[in-house]
Write a protein that holds these residues in place. Structure first.
Motif, short mmCIF file in Angstrom:
data_model
loop_
_atom_site.label_atom_id
_atom_site.label_comp_id
_atom_site.label_asym_id
_atom_site.label_seq_id
_atom_site.Cartn_x
_atom_site.Cartn_y
_atom_site.Cartn_z
N VAL A 159 -2.73 -2.89 8.59
CA VAL A 159 -3.24 -3.72 7.36
C VAL A 159 -3.37 -5.00 7.87
CG1 VAL A 159 -1.96 -2.49 5.64
CG2 VAL A 159 -0.93 -4.00 7.20
N LEU B 147 -6.28 -2.20 4.06
CA LEU B 147 -5.69 -1.11 4.70
C LEU B 147 -6.72 -0.38 5.51
CD1 LEU B 147 -3.19 1.15 5.03
CD2 LEU B 147 -4.18 2.21 3.01
N TYR C 127 -4.55 6.61 -2.67
CA TYR C 127 -4.00 5.44 -2.20
C TYR C 127 -3.92 4.38 -3.44
CZ TYR C 127 -4.56 7.34 2.48
OH TYR C 127 -4.52 8.20 3.79
N TYR D 250 -2.16 3.77 10.21
CA TYR D 250 -2.49 2.89 9.41
C TYR D 250 -2.17 1.36 10.19
CZ TYR D 250 -2.31 6.61 6.05
OH TYR D 250 -2.34 7.80 5.21
N TRP E 185 0.89 -0.98 -0.09
CA TRP E 185 0.09 0.00 -0.08
C TRP E 185 0.86 1.11 0.21
CZ3 TRP E 185 -4.78 0.75 -1.16
CH2 TRP E 185 -5.68 -0.06 -0.75
N SER F 242 3.80 4.70 8.09
CA SER F 242 2.92 3.58 8.66
C SER F 242 1.84 4.28 9.80
CB SER F 242 3.42 2.39 9.29
OG SER F 242 4.53 2.68 10.12
N CYS G 34 -2.52 0.38 -4.48
CA CYS G 34 -2.21 -1.02 -4.14
C CYS G 34 -1.33 -1.25 -5.14
CB CYS G 34 -3.19 -1.78 -4.00
SG CYS G 34 -2.97 -3.37 -3.71
#
Lengths: 114, 115
Positions: free
Chosen positions: B66, B76, B89, B64, B34, B61, B91
């Motif tokens: 995951v 996410l 965002y 966030y 991500w 990070s 992926c």
């Protein structure tokens, strides 16, 4: 940690002009090098990549890049740009550590005027 | 597009609410990532995964989390969205196993606005 520098943030060219976008990285070991392009409103697409071998790499749409190890550089070139090349260009580096991570530069916005 | 689907494609949410973005791949690739994209910063890695239940932090990070309970899905989550998390965002998947070389393929992106 490795880093990637793209010194040209905005570039404006006329159609048929030559293009060179700079990319420098900071890492002393084995690297994999990439150039990605992002057309307006779209996702990133791979232009070209260097893993090993011939340091002059040819990609799609007439782009090429040269890996100069002594200068830690991987500059992108195109001899004659078109209006359709208007996009943002990202250089990326992946170190040969086995972890699949890419570090991106901040990008260069290219505007080609017709 | 290497079979990557992101959902939703656009979302507006309020500060303090939880948000989950989904990345789905159809190719069973091991590595998923991500990134967030912000003007002047390029793409910055948030988290990545190297297998089911195997994840690690990237450079941005904080705020966030995951999860990867199945090979094909990488979620996410913004536990409590803030305006600084307004971003696009992306992926990505890496078509590789350790020791072999390839590139990352990106999804279409999710534009998230936190108001």
């Amino acid at each position: 940690a490795q880093s990637v520098s793209q010194h040209n943030h905005h570039v404006i060219l006329s159609e048929a002009a030559s293009l060179e976008l700079g990319c420098n990285y900071s890492y002393g070991g084995t690297v994999n090098l990439f150039w990605y392009v992002q057309y307006p409103g779209q996702h990133l697409q791979l232009l070209l990549k260097y893993f090993s071998g011939d340091p002059l790499v040819k990609g799609i749409k007439g782009f090429e890049a040269e890996f100069i190890k002594s200068k830690f550089s991987f500059n992108l070139r195109k001899p004659s740009v078109q209006w359709s090349d208007t996009a943002e260009y990202f250089c990326a580096v992946r170190t040969g550590t086995g972890f699949q991570k890419l570090v991106f530069g901040t990008g260069t916005r290219l505007l080609v005027s017709p | 597009d290497a079979g990557i689907t992101q959902s939703p494609r656009h979302k507006v949410t309020e500060t303090g609410t939880p948000v989950t973005l989904r990345c789905h791949q159809t190719e069973n690739h091991r590595y998923m990532y991500w990134y967030r994209q912000d003007p002047g910063h390029g793409l910055r890695l948030i988290h990545y995964s190297y297998g089911v239940k195997d994840t690690d932090k990237g450079e941005v990070s904080d705020g966030y989390s995951v999860s990867r309970s199945k090979t094909e899905d990488f979620l996410l989550t913004l536990e409590s969205a803030t305006s600084s998390q307004t971003s696009v965002y992306f992926c990505a998947i890496s078509v590789s196993e350790e020791g072999t070389n390839t590139e990352a393929f990106f999804g279409q992106g999710t534009r998230l606005t936190v108001v």
